[in-house]
Design a protein around this motif. Structure first.
Motif, PDB file in Angstrom:
ATOM      1  N   LEU A 215      51.108 -75.874  30.791  1.00 29.25           N
ATOM      2  CA  LEU A 215      51.107 -74.954  29.915  1.00 29.25           C
ATOM      3  C   LEU A 215      51.230 -75.960  28.963  1.00 29.25           C
ATOM      4  CD1 LEU A 215      54.185 -72.662  30.191  1.00 29.25           C
ATOM      5  CD2 LEU A 215      51.409 -72.076  30.229  1.00 29.25           C
ATOM      6  N   ALA A 216      51.797 -77.453  29.159  1.00 24.20           N
ATOM      7  CA  ALA A 216      51.523 -78.380  27.123  1.00 24.20           C
ATOM      8  C   ALA A 216      50.218 -78.695  27.195  1.00 24.20           C
ATOM      9  CB  ALA A 216      52.175 -79.635  27.481  1.00 24.20           C
ATOM     10  N   LEU A 217      49.183 -79.135  28.629  1.00 30.62           N
ATOM     11  CA  LEU A 217      48.035 -79.114  28.600  1.00 30.62           C
ATOM     12  C   LEU A 217      47.439 -77.982  28.113  1.00 30.62           C
ATOM     13  CD1 LEU A 217      48.003 -81.471  31.718  1.00 30.62           C
ATOM     14  CD2 LEU A 217      47.120 -81.784  29.598  1.00 30.62           C
ATOM     15  N   ALA A 218      47.492 -76.668  28.737  1.00 35.84           N
ATOM     16  CA  ALA A 218      46.605 -75.361  28.473  1.00 35.84           C
ATOM     17  C   ALA A 218      46.819 -75.265  26.970  1.00 35.84           C
ATOM     18  CB  ALA A 218      47.018 -73.941  29.125  1.00 35.84           C
ATOM     19  N   GLU A 219      47.726 -76.184  26.637  1.00 38.24           N
ATOM     20  CA  GLU A 219      47.871 -75.540  24.810  1.00 38.24           C
ATOM     21  C   GLU A 219      46.895 -76.886  23.799  1.00 38.24           C
ATOM     22  OE1 GLU A 219      52.265 -74.621  23.538  1.00 38.24           O
ATOM     23  OE2 GLU A 219      51.464 -77.009  24.043  1.00 38.24           O
ATOM     24  N   LYS A 220      46.479 -77.402  24.130  1.00 43.33           N
ATOM     25  CA  LYS A 220      46.069 -78.672  24.006  1.00 43.33           C
ATOM     26  C   LYS A 220      44.385 -78.643  24.484  1.00 43.33           C
ATOM     27  CE  LYS A 220      48.094 -83.384  23.519  1.00 43.33           C
ATOM     28  NZ  LYS A 220      48.109 -84.610  23.081  1.00 43.33           N
ATOM     29  N   ALA A 221      44.224 -77.584  25.429  1.00 40.75           N
ATOM     30  CA  ALA A 221      42.566 -77.221  25.884  1.00 40.75           C
ATOM     31  C   ALA A 221      42.237 -75.720  25.035  1.00 40.75           C
ATOM     32  CB  ALA A 221      42.967 -77.002  26.747  1.00 40.75           C
ATOM     33  N   GLU A 222      41.070 -75.851  24.816  1.00 36.90           N
ATOM     34  CA  GLU A 222      40.180 -74.304  24.601  1.00 36.90           C
ATOM     35  C   GLU A 222      39.563 -73.215  25.404  1.00 36.90           C
ATOM     36  OE1 GLU A 222      38.127 -75.309  20.970  1.00 36.90           O
ATOM     37  OE2 GLU A 222      40.240 -76.105  20.395  1.00 36.90           O
ATOM     38  N   GLY A 223      39.677 -71.857  25.216  1.00 34.08           N
ATOM     39  CA  GLY A 223      39.004 -71.567  26.062  1.00 34.08           C
ATOM     40  C   GLY A 223      39.192 -71.557  28.148  1.00 34.08           C
ATOM     41  N   VAL A 224      37.880 -71.927  28.488  1.00 32.07           N
ATOM     42  CA  VAL A 224      37.613 -71.662  29.645  1.00 32.07           C
ATOM     43  C   VAL A 224      38.507 -73.159  30.173  1.00 32.07           C
ATOM     44  CG1 VAL A 224      35.713 -70.335  29.673  1.00 32.07           C
ATOM     45  CG2 VAL A 224      35.527 -72.579  29.375  1.00 32.07           C
TER      46      VAL A 224
ATOM     47  N   PHE B 146      46.341 -72.492  33.949  1.00 32.11           N
ATOM     48  CA  PHE B 146      47.120 -71.414  33.812  1.00 32.11           C
ATOM     49  C   PHE B 146      47.107 -71.701  35.405  1.00 32.11           C
ATOM     50  CE2 PHE B 146      44.932 -69.626  29.577  1.00 32.11           C
ATOM     51  CZ  PHE B 146      46.181 -69.823  29.326  1.00 32.11           C
ATOM     52  N   ALA B 147      45.982 -71.652  36.293  1.00 35.88           N
ATOM     53  CA  ALA B 147      46.326 -71.695  37.366  1.00 35.88           C
ATOM     54  C   ALA B 147      47.180 -72.752  38.554  1.00 35.88           C
ATOM     55  CB  ALA B 147      44.934 -72.443  38.723  1.00 35.88           C
ATOM     56  N   VAL B 148      47.442 -73.640  37.670  1.00 37.29           N
ATOM     57  CA  VAL B 148      48.897 -74.457  38.194  1.00 37.29           C
ATOM     58  C   VAL B 148      49.981 -73.369  37.777  1.00 37.29           C
ATOM     59  CG1 VAL B 148      49.832 -77.102  37.779  1.00 37.29           C
ATOM     60  CG2 VAL B 148      47.465 -76.472  37.680  1.00 37.29           C
ATOM     61  N   ALA B 149      49.948 -73.386  35.784  1.00 37.66           N
ATOM     62  CA  ALA B 149      51.244 -72.637  35.827  1.00 37.66           C
ATOM     63  C   ALA B 149      51.431 -71.541  36.482  1.00 37.66           C
ATOM     64  CB  ALA B 149      50.927 -72.349  34.833  1.00 37.66           C
ATOM     65  N   ARG B 150      50.743 -70.688  37.305  1.00 43.56           N
ATOM     66  CA  ARG B 150      51.327 -69.306  37.859  1.00 43.56           C
ATOM     67  C   ARG B 150      51.553 -69.663  38.997  1.00 43.56           C
ATOM     68  NH1 ARG B 150      45.451 -67.711  35.534  1.00 43.56           N
ATOM     69  NH2 ARG B 150      46.335 -65.707  33.678  1.00 43.56           N
ATOM     70  N   ALA B 151      50.528 -71.214  40.087  1.00 42.10           N
ATOM     71  CA  ALA B 151      51.449 -71.446  41.549  1.00 42.10           C
ATOM     72  C   ALA B 151      52.915 -71.733  40.599  1.00 42.10           C
ATOM     73  CB  ALA B 151      49.946 -72.067  41.725  1.00 42.10           C
ATOM     74  N   SER B 152      53.135 -72.570  39.936  1.00 39.54           N
ATOM     75  CA  SER B 152      53.905 -73.194  39.825  1.00 39.54           C
ATOM     76  C   SER B 152      55.717 -71.533  39.468  1.00 39.54           C
ATOM     77  CB  SER B 152      54.900 -73.813  38.938  1.00 39.54           C
ATOM     78  OG  SER B 152      53.651 -75.285  38.914  1.00 39.54           O
TER      79      SER B 152
ATOM     80  N   LEU C 261      63.050 -80.237  21.328  1.00 38.28           N
ATOM     81  CA  LEU C 261      63.642 -80.067  23.231  1.00 38.28           C
ATOM     82  C   LEU C 261      62.982 -79.161  23.408  1.00 38.28           C
ATOM     83  CD1 LEU C 261      65.591 -81.837  24.342  1.00 38.28           C
ATOM     84  CD2 LEU C 261      67.295 -80.351  23.864  1.00 38.28           C
ATOM     85  N   ALA C 262      63.020 -77.550  22.292  1.00 38.86           N
ATOM     86  CA  ALA C 262      62.490 -76.445  22.734  1.00 38.86           C
ATOM     87  C   ALA C 262      61.227 -76.333  23.402  1.00 38.86           C
ATOM     88  CB  ALA C 262      62.388 -76.029  21.205  1.00 38.86           C
ATOM     89  N   HIS C 263      60.468 -77.836  23.275  1.00 36.09           N
ATOM     90  CA  HIS C 263      59.144 -77.467  23.415  1.00 36.09           C
ATOM     91  C   HIS C 263      58.748 -78.213  24.678  1.00 36.09           C
ATOM     92  CE1 HIS C 263      55.025 -79.421  23.872  1.00 36.09           C
ATOM     93  NE2 HIS C 263      54.633 -77.641  23.546  1.00 36.09           N
ATOM     94  N   LEU C 264      59.898 -79.017  25.062  1.00 30.41           N
ATOM     95  CA  LEU C 264      60.359 -79.600  26.371  1.00 30.41           C
ATOM     96  C   LEU C 264      60.065 -78.555  27.494  1.00 30.41           C
ATOM     97  CD1 LEU C 264      60.463 -81.883  28.272  1.00 30.41           C
ATOM     98  CD2 LEU C 264      62.574 -82.576  27.748  1.00 30.41           C
ATOM     99  N   TYR C 265      61.305 -77.977  26.742  1.00 28.45           N
ATOM    100  CA  TYR C 265      61.832 -77.142  28.212  1.00 28.45           C
ATOM    101  C   TYR C 265      60.445 -75.600  27.721  1.00 28.45           C
ATOM    102  CZ  TYR C 265      65.067 -79.566  29.636  1.00 28.45           C
ATOM    103  OH  TYR C 265      65.603 -80.652  30.129  1.00 28.45           O
ATOM    104  N   ALA C 266      59.970 -75.344  26.409  1.00 30.79           N
ATOM    105  CA  ALA C 266      59.707 -73.853  26.799  1.00 30.79           C
ATOM    106  C   ALA C 266      58.313 -74.221  25.704  1.00 30.79           C
ATOM    107  CB  ALA C 266      60.152 -72.699  25.727  1.00 30.79           C
ATOM    108  N   PRO C 267      57.117 -74.397  27.154  1.00 22.40           N
ATOM    109  CA  PRO C 267      55.912 -75.107  26.376  1.00 22.40           C
ATOM    110  C   PRO C 267      55.071 -73.811  26.479  1.00 22.40           C
ATOM    111  CG  PRO C 267      56.059 -76.804  28.749  1.00 22.40           C
ATOM    112  CD  PRO C 267      57.649 -75.798  28.513  1.00 22.40           C
ATOM    113  N   GLY C 268      53.651 -73.735  25.644  1.00 28.16           N
ATOM    114  CA  GLY C 268      53.056 -72.431  26.261  1.00 28.16           C
ATOM    115  C   GLY C 268      52.861 -71.910  24.949  1.00 28.16           C
ATOM    116  N   PHE C 269      53.970 -71.746  24.121  1.00 32.71           N
ATOM    117  CA  PHE C 269      53.436 -70.967  22.793  1.00 32.71           C
ATOM    118  C   PHE C 269      53.535 -71.438  21.696  1.00 32.71           C
ATOM    119  CE2 PHE C 269      57.591 -70.144  25.842  1.00 32.71           C
ATOM    120  CZ  PHE C 269      56.444 -69.014  26.346  1.00 32.71           C
ATOM    121  N   ARG C 270      52.746 -72.901  21.726  1.00 29.44           N
ATOM    122  CA  ARG C 270      52.361 -72.752  20.263  1.00 29.44           C
ATOM    123  C   ARG C 270      50.796 -72.664  20.097  1.00 29.44           C
ATOM    124  NH1 ARG C 270      55.739 -79.263  19.612  1.00 29.44           N
ATOM    125  NH2 ARG C 270      53.486 -79.476  20.880  1.00 29.44           N
ATOM    126  N   THR C 271      50.709 -71.925  19.829  1.00 27.53           N
ATOM    127  CA  THR C 271      49.525 -71.387  19.729  1.00 27.53           C
ATOM    128  C   THR C 271      48.787 -71.986  18.441  1.00 27.53           C
ATOM    129  OG1 THR C 271      49.875 -69.562  18.180  1.00 27.53           O
ATOM    130  CG2 THR C 271      49.609 -69.140  20.710  1.00 27.53           C
TER     131      THR C 271
END
Length: 496
Positions: A346-355, A361-367, A460-470
């Motif tokens: 999720l932290a890597l997805a935050e840094k990426a764009e588009g496709v 996302f696939a890794v996070a969903r599998a987890s 610390l919040a980002h460490l335990y809950a990444p994915g919301f920093r749009t």
């Protein structure tokens, strides 16, 4: 001292002394040296270490099946009726099991079941209680449908331990009962029970260094989701005790798996320094629990430092060794592996764009799927947090359903008693909602973290809950209102 004495002793006494030397080395975390001696001790007793985790798993599975068929009944006999050969083999099996128990789990369990079967056959009540107690903890660690059996087994172990009137066995049974609660995700209760066990051991027992170290390790494991300030205090005290005693087993458990203590204190440099050299006593050709703890610490440190690329590289580098080790058969390791992989993705997805976000996302969903299948509600909460992060980051996703997913993640974590996860996700919920309500939500999260001694709640919040920093979030956090408004206008259009 035992090894020097062995050099001056006859063959029988030398074998006994080498056995004691191997036991001390393994229990104290000198794993490579202890294993070298243990192999010769096992050979003297007509036993051998399984050549790999796969072989150990097969042997363990067959023996557990036989134990289920045989049952746990036994005819109690006085220790004087047990032959010297059986006592010798029981001692060697017990040393191998405890020395490898929270290190090389599958091979330790193989020795443990052999020990219990022999104890049942000989009828030694104290040894039966010991075997039942530790096996209950190990079955709970393996997870699956074993919790009910583990709970019954540890209750029987406690009854037998009290009948034996042997304080160390009573302490061991109580420790394992609390560990079963830990693997069920009962964090507060497990921490409280283990704290009581620690005091019992210190007050009533001698020569229980390994049991005390294991108790202290699991106290800290249990505290990290619920009572961070207490975790930090105990971490300082326990690591100081471990260093004074030369106990590398306890020191490695704490400095790796509890590396987050330094992140709570806002000191990532100290966290990195703390794990240096912790695995020097571990064999390089094997992959043990502490190797995974070390990987976990490095990944959390990299996430905290906003460097998920380094974390993913570490995961990819060790993935094959972890898979081949058999440790993913252990529920606790499987859960933590899925949790750290999902957060890094999720932290890597935050840094990426588009496709470019899709592979992450696939890794996070599998987890998240893996976490939802686990035994306790904290794992379900972890999966809910990952699902919410994916939903929120997905381009064109409905913002309303995204907010519902985030709120559900908070509620699930609260119900599980995992306050750290709940408050981490809650912080981002407040950031996303904004306005007065958002400030109130954020203030609640910040208040909890301040009470727990967290120096940098946002990190610390980002460490335990990444994915919301749009991008909107980042713009708002940096005061760029124009960019924020443009992004929200783009993402609020209904998806096709």
């Amino acid at each position: 001292a035992y090894q020097r004495a062995a050099e001056r002793s006859d063959a029988g006494q030398a074998a006994r002394l080498r056995h004691l030397a191997a036991e001390q080395l393994l229990r104290g975390g000198q794993i490579a040296q202890g294993l070298d001696i243990l192999k010769s001790v096992l050979a003297d007793a007509g036993l051998r270490l399984a050549p790999g985790p796969g072989r150990a798993l097969v042997s363990l599975t067959l023996r557990i099946l036989w134990l289920r068929l045989r049952g746990l009944k036994f005819r109690e006999r006085p220790a004087s009726e047990i032959s010297a050969g059986d006592k010798r083999q029981l001692d060697v099996l017990w040393s191998a099991n405890t020395g490898l128990g929270v290190v090389d789990t599958l091979r330790a369990d193989d020795f443990l079941v052999r020990y219990l079967l022999l104890a049942l056959r000989t009828g030694d009540i104290r040894r039966v209680a010991q075997g039942l107690a530790v096996l209950a903890g190990q079955l709970a660690a393996l997870g699956g449908g074993r919790f009910a059996w583990a709970s019954r087994m540890v209750s029987e172990a406690e009854v037998l331990a009290r009948r034996s009137s042997h304080a160390p066995t009573i302490g061991l049974a109580r420790m394992c009962k609390a560990i079963v609660r830990y693997f069920a995700g009962e964090w507060d209760a497990a921490a409280n029970d283990l704290s009581a066990v620690e005091q019992f051991i210190l007050t009533n027992c001698h020569g229980m260094g390994w049991e005390l170290a294991t108790t202290r390790s699991f106290i800290c494991f249990a505290l990290r989701f619920v009572r961070l300030r207490e975790l930090c205090e105990r971490f300082d005290r326990y690591t100081a005790d471990a260093d004074r005693a030369g106990d590398r087993y306890l020191a490695a458990n704490l400095r790796t798996y509890q590396s987050v203590v330094w992140l709570i204190r806002g000191d990532p440099a100290r966290a990195a320094k703390g794990i240096e050299g912790t695995l020097d006593a571990w064999p390089a050709d094997m992959y043990h629990v502490q190797h995974f703890f070390h990987l976990y610490a490095r990944c959390e440190q990299a996430l905290y430092a906003e460097d998920p690329e380094t974390a993913w590289q570490a995961i990819a580098t060790e993935e094959r060794r972890l898979q081949r080790s058999g440790l993913l058969k252990v529920s606790g390791i499987r859960i933590e592996n899925a949790w750290i992989r999902g957060r890094v993705a999720l932290a890597l997805a935050e840094k990426a764009e588009g496709v470019a976000r899709q592979p992450w996302f696939a890794v996070a969903r599998a987890s998240a799927r893996c976490l939802r299948k686990a035994e306790h509600q904290t794992s379900v909460a972890m999966g809910a947090a990952l699902d919410a992060g994916v939903r929120w980051l997905t381009p064109g996703a409905d913002r309303g359903s995204g907010l519902v997913a985030i709120e559900r993640a908070v509620a699930t974590a609260e119900a599980a008693g995992a306050a750290l996860i709940a408050e981490s996700v809650r912080r981002w919920l407040g950031e996303i909602i904004g306005g007065r309500r958002g400030e109130e939500i954020r203030a609640r999260s910040n208040g909890w973290m301040a009470d727990q001694g967290v120096q940098d709640p946002a990190h610390l919040a980002h460490l335990y809950a990444p994915g919301f920093r749009t991008p909107a979030m980042l713009a708002r956090l940096t005061g760029d209102r124009r960019t924020s408004q443009m992004f929200m206008a783009q993402t609020s259009a209904p998806s096709r």
